[in-house]
Scaffold this motif. Structure first.
Motif, PDB file in Angstrom:
ATOM      1  N   ILE A 167      51.169  52.047  41.948  1.00 16.36           N
ATOM      2  CA  ILE A 167      50.960  50.634  42.264  1.00 16.36           C
ATOM      3  C   ILE A 167      51.457  49.778  41.101  1.00 16.36           C
ATOM      4  CG2 ILE A 167      48.999  51.114  43.769  1.00 16.36           C
ATOM      5  CD1 ILE A 167      47.155  50.223  41.502  1.00 16.36           C
ATOM      6  N   ASP A 168      51.493  48.463  41.301  1.00 12.25           N
ATOM      7  CA  ASP A 168      51.976  47.556  40.273  1.00 12.25           C
ATOM      8  C   ASP A 168      50.978  47.400  39.134  1.00 12.25           C
ATOM      9  OD1 ASP A 168      54.345  47.031  41.605  1.00 12.25           O
ATOM     10  OD2 ASP A 168      53.570  45.249  42.612  1.00 12.25           O
ATOM     11  N   ALA A 169      51.519  47.121  37.943  1.00  8.31           N
ATOM     12  CA  ALA A 169      50.709  46.774  36.780  1.00  8.31           C
ATOM     13  C   ALA A 169      51.166  45.405  36.290  1.00  8.31           C
ATOM     14  CB  ALA A 169      50.872  47.808  35.684  1.00  8.31           C
ATOM     15  N   ILE A 170      50.221  44.461  36.197  1.00  8.26           N
ATOM     16  CA  ILE A 170      50.536  43.087  35.799  1.00  8.26           C
ATOM     17  C   ILE A 170      49.831  42.792  34.475  1.00  8.26           C
ATOM     18  CG2 ILE A 170      50.597  40.685  36.530  1.00  8.26           C
ATOM     19  CD1 ILE A 170      52.013  42.617  38.438  1.00  8.26           C
ATOM     20  N   ASP A 171      50.595  42.341  33.493  1.00  7.76           N
ATOM     21  CA  ASP A 171      50.084  42.149  32.145  1.00  7.76           C
ATOM     22  C   ASP A 171      49.280  40.861  31.995  1.00  7.76           C
ATOM     23  OD1 ASP A 171      49.903  42.968  29.384  1.00  7.76           O
ATOM     24  OD2 ASP A 171      51.382  41.418  28.907  1.00  7.76           O
ATOM     25  N   VAL A 211      48.289  50.332  32.391  1.00  6.13           N
ATOM     26  CA  VAL A 211      49.620  50.547  32.955  1.00  6.13           C
ATOM     27  C   VAL A 211      49.831  52.011  33.318  1.00  6.13           C
ATOM     28  CG1 VAL A 211      50.912  50.945  30.807  1.00  6.13           C
ATOM     29  CG2 VAL A 211      52.050  49.879  32.741  1.00  6.13           C
ATOM     30  N   VAL A 212      49.259  52.933  32.547  1.00 10.56           N
ATOM     31  CA  VAL A 212      49.364  54.355  32.881  1.00 10.56           C
ATOM     32  C   VAL A 212      48.622  54.654  34.185  1.00 10.56           C
ATOM     33  CG1 VAL A 212      48.669  56.679  32.171  1.00 10.56           C
ATOM     34  CG2 VAL A 212      49.759  55.158  30.519  1.00 10.56           C
ATOM     35  N   ALA A 213      47.423  54.092  34.340  1.00  8.26           N
ATOM     36  CA  ALA A 213      46.641  54.316  35.561  1.00  8.26           C
ATOM     37  C   ALA A 213      47.372  53.770  36.779  1.00  8.26           C
ATOM     38  CB  ALA A 213      45.266  53.655  35.429  1.00  8.26           C
ATOM     39  N   ALA A 214      47.965  52.591  36.646  1.00  9.38           N
ATOM     40  CA  ALA A 214      48.702  52.001  37.765  1.00  9.38           C
ATOM     41  C   ALA A 214      49.914  52.841  38.122  1.00  9.38           C
ATOM     42  CB  ALA A 214      49.124  50.574  37.420  1.00  9.38           C
ATOM     43  N   SER A 215      50.640  53.284  37.106  1.00 12.03           N
ATOM     44  CA  SER A 215      51.831  54.096  37.359  1.00 12.03           C
ATOM     45  C   SER A 215      51.474  55.400  38.050  1.00 12.03           C
ATOM     46  CB  SER A 215      52.565  54.370  36.044  1.00 12.03           C
ATOM     47  OG  SER A 215      53.714  55.160  36.252  1.00 12.03           O
ATOM     48  N   THR A 229      43.581  49.054  46.771  1.00 11.79           N
ATOM     49  CA  THR A 229      44.130  48.511  45.526  1.00 11.79           C
ATOM     50  C   THR A 229      45.650  48.548  45.558  1.00 11.79           C
ATOM     51  OG1 THR A 229      42.201  49.344  44.305  1.00 11.79           O
ATOM     52  CG2 THR A 229      44.100  48.637  43.015  1.00 11.79           C
ATOM     53  N   ASP A 230      46.265  47.390  45.358  1.00  9.28           N
ATOM     54  CA  ASP A 230      47.726  47.301  45.389  1.00  9.28           C
ATOM     55  C   ASP A 230      48.313  46.984  44.021  1.00  9.28           C
ATOM     56  OD1 ASP A 230      49.707  47.651  47.502  1.00  9.28           O
ATOM     57  OD2 ASP A 230      50.397  45.638  46.971  1.00  9.28           O
ATOM     58  N   ALA A 231      47.461  46.607  43.066  1.00  9.63           N
ATOM     59  CA  ALA A 231      47.932  46.339  41.707  1.00  9.63           C
ATOM     60  C   ALA A 231      46.736  46.307  40.770  1.00  9.63           C
ATOM     61  CB  ALA A 231      48.694  45.019  41.628  1.00  9.63           C
ATOM     62  N   LEU A 232      46.977  46.726  39.521  1.00  8.83           N
ATOM     63  CA  LEU A 232      46.015  46.535  38.442  1.00  8.83           C
ATOM     64  C   LEU A 232      46.517  45.407  37.564  1.00  8.83           C
ATOM     65  CD1 LEU A 232      45.002  50.096  37.140  1.00  8.83           C
ATOM     66  CD2 LEU A 232      43.900  48.699  38.891  1.00  8.83           C
ATOM     67  N   LEU A 233      45.613  44.496  37.205  1.00  7.11           N
ATOM     68  CA  LEU A 233      45.945  43.368  36.346  1.00  7.11           C
ATOM     69  C   LEU A 233      45.124  43.488  35.075  1.00  7.11           C
ATOM     70  CD1 LEU A 233      46.463  42.589  39.375  1.00  7.11           C
ATOM     71  CD2 LEU A 233      46.115  40.234  38.687  1.00  7.11           C
ATOM     72  N   PHE A 234      45.764  43.319  33.937  1.00 10.20           N
ATOM     73  CA  PHE A 234      45.082  43.475  32.653  1.00 10.20           C
ATOM     74  C   PHE A 234      44.672  42.123  32.116  1.00 10.20           C
ATOM     75  CE2 PHE A 234      45.497  44.014  27.910  1.00 10.20           C
ATOM     76  CZ  PHE A 234      44.263  44.630  27.758  1.00 10.20           C
ATOM     77  N   GLY A 235      43.374  41.979  31.786  1.00  9.31           N
ATOM     78  CA  GLY A 235      42.861  40.734  31.226  1.00  9.31           C
ATOM     79  C   GLY A 235      42.384  40.931  29.803  1.00  9.31           C
ATOM     80  N   ALA A 236      43.227  40.599  28.837  1.00 11.23           N
ATOM     81  CA  ALA A 236      42.916  40.876  27.434  1.00 11.23           C
ATOM     82  C   ALA A 236      41.845  39.963  26.866  1.00 11.23           C
ATOM     83  CB  ALA A 236      44.187  40.757  26.599  1.00 11.23           C
ATOM     84  N   GLU A 237      41.799  38.708  27.309  1.00 13.21           N
ATOM     85  CA  GLU A 237      40.867  37.760  26.696  1.00 13.21           C
ATOM     86  C   GLU A 237      39.415  38.135  26.996  1.00 13.21           C
ATOM     87  OE1 GLU A 237      42.314  35.782  24.614  1.00 13.21           O
ATOM     88  OE2 GLU A 237      44.245  36.505  25.373  1.00 13.21           O
ATOM     89  N   ASP A 238      39.113  38.379  28.263  1.00  8.99           N
ATOM     90  CA  ASP A 238      37.744  38.774  28.610  1.00  8.99           C
ATOM     91  C   ASP A 238      37.400  40.147  28.039  1.00  8.99           C
ATOM     92  OD1 ASP A 238      36.259  36.839  30.475  1.00  8.99           O
ATOM     93  OD2 ASP A 238      38.276  36.837  31.294  1.00  8.99           O
ATOM     94  N   LEU A 239      38.386  41.040  27.976  1.00  9.69           N
ATOM     95  CA  LEU A 239      38.127  42.353  27.400  1.00  9.69           C
ATOM     96  C   LEU A 239      37.748  42.224  25.936  1.00  9.69           C
ATOM     97  CD1 LEU A 239      38.102  45.444  27.489  1.00  9.69           C
ATOM     98  CD2 LEU A 239      40.545  45.370  26.885  1.00  9.69           C
ATOM     99  N   ALA A 240      38.481  41.413  25.186  1.00 18.68           N
ATOM    100  CA  ALA A 240      38.165  41.233  23.771  1.00 18.68           C
ATOM    101  C   ALA A 240      36.752  40.692  23.599  1.00 18.68           C
ATOM    102  CB  ALA A 240      39.184  40.294  23.127  1.00 18.68           C
ATOM    103  N   ALA A 241      36.370  39.752  24.469  1.00 16.03           N
ATOM    104  CA  ALA A 241      35.010  39.213  24.399  1.00 16.03           C
ATOM    105  C   ALA A 241      33.981  40.294  24.698  1.00 16.03           C
ATOM    106  CB  ALA A 241      34.864  38.052  25.377  1.00 16.03           C
ATOM    107  N   LEU A 267      44.009  43.009  44.562  1.00 13.46           N
ATOM    108  CA  LEU A 267      44.516  43.066  43.200  1.00 13.46           C
ATOM    109  C   LEU A 267      43.306  43.136  42.276  1.00 13.46           C
ATOM    110  CD1 LEU A 267      47.253  40.257  43.396  1.00 13.46           C
ATOM    111  CD2 LEU A 267      47.342  42.623  44.216  1.00 13.46           C
ATOM    112  N   ALA A 268      43.230  44.196  41.482  1.00 12.58           N
ATOM    113  CA  ALA A 268      42.036  44.455  40.672  1.00 12.58           C
ATOM    114  C   ALA A 268      42.271  44.046  39.231  1.00 12.58           C
ATOM    115  CB  ALA A 268      41.662  45.935  40.748  1.00 12.58           C
TER     116      ALA A 268
END
Length: 306
Positions: free
Chosen positions: A204-208, A196-200, A163-175, A142-143
């Motif tokens: 594979i799954d996209a986790i917010d 989410v577009v890349a995962a679709s 890779t079986d899923a992409l996970l989005f990390g907004a807090e670290d990205l904002a930093a 899970l990436a």
């Protein structure tokens, strides 16, 4: 498999690790990274290993460990030795014995997936997957996409074989961006959509991203509903109280299931008449809505309500 909710649990808190198994999350993630202080990493690795190897540790959830920037050290600790040690320690890992029942039946561990933080290249996915294989661990990856470079490389990361899923990390990205986090989240919206577009596109799954205020149930419900409209399959959780709210948001309502079933039934009837467009309760249905109906029924089945 459904991944509506993924619950993080600190790797150095054994009581919480055991409780996580019964929290109702679709995925439980034992965290060796952000949730563990630098001086407690070794202790956390041993704690996670002990829990995952305990024959009494059973759960219906997918079991994941979030690795650190030193994945080789993490994996060596989990399998109880150096590369190849998994073969001597019950190398089935998440394979035959560890993927669906109790841990430690043959001296191995119950592990289904590893999560990589701050992934920026597909090569990193392949490298860590190879490390897992060398240690006898049959797991998916899970990436976690949480840097600017990771967002730009999201399509390549999603396409990597392990890779079986992409996970989005907004807090670290904002930093990483130097952005200011807002309640609206417009500062990370482009990245959130790109993930989410890349995962679709990769199938594979996209986790917010996480919702950091675990006491704000209404806010969590609203943000989860918005993520679902973007196409996300699930959401990260940092507290067990968030799990039922997230699961509910990603479980189709009875009304939506009934609509989807009516669409599929009408589709089959229309196919007999060689019609590509048909009507259901006054609504014209074509290929995009059929695909939506199929997705609803897939989610209902995965959630165990159909």
């Amino acid at each position: 498999m459904t991944r509506r909710s993924l619950l993080f649990t600190p790797g150095d808190r054994p009581k919480l690790l055991w409780k996580a198994a019964d929290a109702g999350a679709d995925v439980v993630c034992f965290d060796l990274e952000d949730a563990v202080a630098p001086g407690r990493k070794a202790e956390a690795r041993e704690t996670v290993r002990e829990v995952l190897a305990d024959p009494g540790f059973t759960t219906d959830a997918e079991v994941c460990v979030r690795l650190t920037a030193e994945p080789a050290d993490d994996l060596d600790a989990l399998v109880g030795g150096s590369p190849g040690a998994g073969e001597d320690a019950g190398s089935s890992g998440a394979g035959e014995d560890a993927g669906s029942s109790g841990a430690g039946e043959d001296g191995g561990i119950r592990l289904d997936a590893v999560m990589l933080p701050k992934v920026e290249t597909a090569k990193r996915i392949e490298t860590v997957a190879a490390m897992c294989a060398e240690r006898g661990l049959d797991v998916v990856v899970l990436a976690l996409i949480e840097t600017a470079a990771g967002v730009l490389s999201a399509p390549d990361i999603a396409d990597a074989g392990p890779t079986d899923a992409l996970l989005f990390g907004a807090e670290d990205l904002a930093a990483d961006l130097g952005a200011t986090r807002t309640a609206e989240g417009t500062e990370v919206l482009y990245a959130r959509e790109r993930v989410v577009v890349a995962a679709s596109a990769a199938g594979i799954d996209a986790i917010d991203t996480v919702y950091t205020d675990f006491e704000d149930t209404d806010g969590l419900r609203e943000e989860t509903a918005f993520a679902a409209t973007l196409g996300y399959d699930g959401k990260l959780a940092i507290h067990p109280a968030q799990v039922p709210v997230i699961n509910d948001a990603y479980t189709p309502t009875a009304e939506r299931v009934a609509w989807a079933e009516a669409v599929i039934e009408a589709r089959d009837d229309a196919a007999d008449d060689d019609r590509a467009v048909f009507e259901v309760d006054g609504e014209m249905i074509d290929a995009p809505l059929i695909a939506q109906a199929e997705r609803i029924l897939d989610r209902a089945q995965a959630a165990g309500i159909r």
